[in-house]
Design an enzyme around this catalytic site. Structure first.
Site, PDB file in Angstrom:
ATOM      1  N   SER A 197       2.087  29.776 -54.174  1.00 42.41           N
ATOM      2  CA  SER A 197       1.898  29.709 -55.618  1.00 42.41           C
ATOM      3  C   SER A 197       3.214  29.477 -56.354  1.00 42.41           C
ATOM      4  O   SER A 197       4.269  29.995 -55.964  1.00 42.41           O
ATOM      5  CB  SER A 197       1.262  31.016 -56.111  1.00 42.41           C
ATOM      6  OG  SER A 197       1.247  31.073 -57.523  1.00 42.41           O
TER       7      SER A 197
ATOM      8  N   TYR B 299       2.567  24.529 -61.377  1.00 45.01           N
ATOM      9  CA  TYR B 299       2.125  24.511 -62.768  1.00 45.01           C
ATOM     10  C   TYR B 299       3.195  23.733 -63.535  1.00 45.01           C
ATOM     11  O   TYR B 299       4.270  24.272 -63.796  1.00 45.01           O
ATOM     12  CB  TYR B 299       2.029  25.925 -63.336  1.00 45.01           C
ATOM     13  CG  TYR B 299       0.828  26.712 -62.904  1.00 45.01           C
ATOM     14  CD1 TYR B 299      -0.461  26.313 -63.255  1.00 45.01           C
ATOM     15  CD2 TYR B 299       0.973  27.887 -62.167  1.00 45.01           C
ATOM     16  CE1 TYR B 299      -1.566  27.052 -62.880  1.00 45.01           C
ATOM     17  CE2 TYR B 299      -0.135  28.635 -61.782  1.00 45.01           C
ATOM     18  CZ  TYR B 299      -1.398  28.208 -62.139  1.00 45.01           C
ATOM     19  OH  TYR B 299      -2.499  28.930 -61.766  1.00 45.01           O
TER      20      TYR B 299
ATOM     21  N   THR C  16      -1.987  22.221 -60.192  1.00 40.00           N
ATOM     22  CA  THR C  16      -3.159  22.873 -60.789  1.00 40.00           C
ATOM     23  C   THR C  16      -3.318  22.398 -62.225  1.00 40.00           C
ATOM     24  O   THR C  16      -2.408  22.543 -63.039  1.00 40.00           O
ATOM     25  CB  THR C  16      -3.023  24.399 -60.743  1.00 40.00           C
ATOM     26  OG1 THR C  16      -3.003  24.817 -59.377  1.00 40.00           O
ATOM     27  CG2 THR C  16      -4.194  25.067 -61.439  1.00 40.00           C
TER      28      THR C  16
ATOM     29  N   LYS D 110      -5.508  19.923 -58.257  1.00 40.14           N
ATOM     30  CA  LYS D 110      -6.380  21.083 -58.034  1.00 40.14           C
ATOM     31  C   LYS D 110      -7.111  21.457 -59.321  1.00 40.14           C
ATOM     32  O   LYS D 110      -6.491  21.597 -60.378  1.00 40.14           O
ATOM     33  CB  LYS D 110      -5.560  22.280 -57.546  1.00 40.14           C
ATOM     34  CG  LYS D 110      -6.362  23.563 -57.324  1.00 40.14           C
ATOM     35  CD  LYS D 110      -5.469  24.670 -56.795  1.00 40.14           C
ATOM     36  CE  LYS D 110      -6.256  25.933 -56.517  1.00 40.14           C
ATOM     37  NZ  LYS D 110      -6.695  26.613 -57.753  1.00 40.14           N
TER      38      LYS D 110
ATOM     39  N   HIS E 141     -11.000  27.736 -60.006  1.00 42.09           N
ATOM     40  CA  HIS E 141     -10.038  28.827 -60.151  1.00 42.09           C
ATOM     41  C   HIS E 141     -10.666  30.175 -59.792  1.00 42.09           C
ATOM     42  O   HIS E 141     -10.440  31.187 -60.456  1.00 42.09           O
ATOM     43  CB  HIS E 141      -9.464  28.847 -61.566  1.00 42.09           C
ATOM     44  CG  HIS E 141      -7.996  29.190 -61.608  1.00 42.09           C
ATOM     45  ND1 HIS E 141      -7.023  28.246 -61.411  1.00 42.09           N
ATOM     46  CD2 HIS E 141      -7.341  30.358 -61.797  1.00 42.09           C
ATOM     47  CE1 HIS E 141      -5.827  28.817 -61.497  1.00 42.09           C
ATOM     48  NE2 HIS E 141      -6.003  30.104 -61.717  1.00 42.09           N
TER      49      HIS E 141
END
Length: 286
Positions: free
Chosen positions: A45, A68, A94, A157, A181
């Site tokens: 992440s 992100y 994402t 994603k 999510h």
């Protein structure tokens, strides 16, 4: 039964944040456990609780990096350079969390007794409703900018429609990741299994289709592959193993999922991955 059923690119660990909150070794233990379970790739992440360099050096198995994007391109450049220097083999962007708020969280907070309500998250939103707008700049041009910074494949994603899957291909992405999510973003959004077939049809074999959200058993993996997923990603399941026993817990719970999947193949009479197809499931009920 063929030995390819536990190949390292069939099951991955989804990106999940702040793993130190559930085990002191956090993402390091997650990666070690994933590597021990047939070299299961881990998607790290962007909001991991440990530095990417430490996570990357923790094991020899493959890992990817989830991004992100930030509005400042220099921040994206630094983040992606660090991830690639640490050894990541793909970038997962994402795009389903532009506002980054959860409807039920807002609902529960407003219903709570006044003495127990949590303070609102700090926000610099420029809207009258205090919607967090720090990701609302996302557009397809963003991927062209990321492509310039990446030496590895790029995947989007959070895809839930055939239209967006086609746009991914039109914008040069290397893969499509079907995800809602974990069902936490917006109530009444579609289940990923419901929209998977239309996305697979739209992609038409031109790129891999990853899938997550709601996989708890080996039979869930079988259903996703039967409906066309190229691979599945597990989020909560390996976190349960991490929280209970650290790296050995991650390894064991992934091995359980692998064994359950093989058993499901046996029960369904499918000896190879190539023999898994839509005939295994019914999706159109009267």
């Amino acid at each position: 039964w063929s030995s390819d059923v536990c190949s390292s690119d069939l099951i991955l660990v989804s990106p999940t944040a702040n793993q130190v909150a559930i085990h002191p070794e956090g993402e390091v233990a997650m990666r070690q456990g994933a590597t021990a379970a047939s070299n299961t790739p881990m998607i790290v992440s962007n909001v991991a609780s440990l530095p990417i360099e430490k996570i990357g050096a923790a094991a020899t198995g493959p890992f990817w990096f989830q991004l992100y994007p930030k509005e400042d391109p220099d921040i994206n450049k630094e983040t992606l350079e660090r991830a690639q220097a640490a050894g990541c083999r793909a970038i997962v962007v994402t795009i389903d969390q532009q506002a980054s708020a959860y409807e039920r969280e807002q609902h529960d907070r407003n219903l709570a007794p006044i003495t127990t309500r949590r303070a609102p998250r700090p926000t610099t939103a420029r809207t009258p409703y205090r919607i967090r707008d720090f990701r609302l700049f996302y557009d397809w041009k963003l991927f062209a900018d990321i492509r310039k910074l990446s030496k590895v494949p790029i995947i989007a994603k959070g895809i839930l429609t055939a239209e967006d899957a086609k746009l991914c291909l039109e914008n040069g992405l290397d893969g499509v990741y079907v995800s809602n999510h974990g069902g936490r973003s917006i109530d009444y959004g579609p289940a990923t299994l419901e929209v998977l077939p239309e996305i697979v049809d739209a992609v038409a074999g031109r790129c891999p289709v990853l899938f997550d959200s709601g996989i708890r058993r080996g039979t869930d993996i079988l259903k996703a592959l039967a409906l066309g997923a190229s691979a599945v990603c597990l989020g909560r399941v390996p976190r349960w193993g991490l929280g209970a026993y650290g790296a050995p817990g991650v390894q064991r719970i992934l091995e359980i999922m692998q064994a359950e999947f093989v058993q499901a193949m046996v029960d369904a009479g499918r000896p190879t991955l190539a023999s898994i197809n839509k005939s295994l499931v019914r999706t159109d009920f009267p």
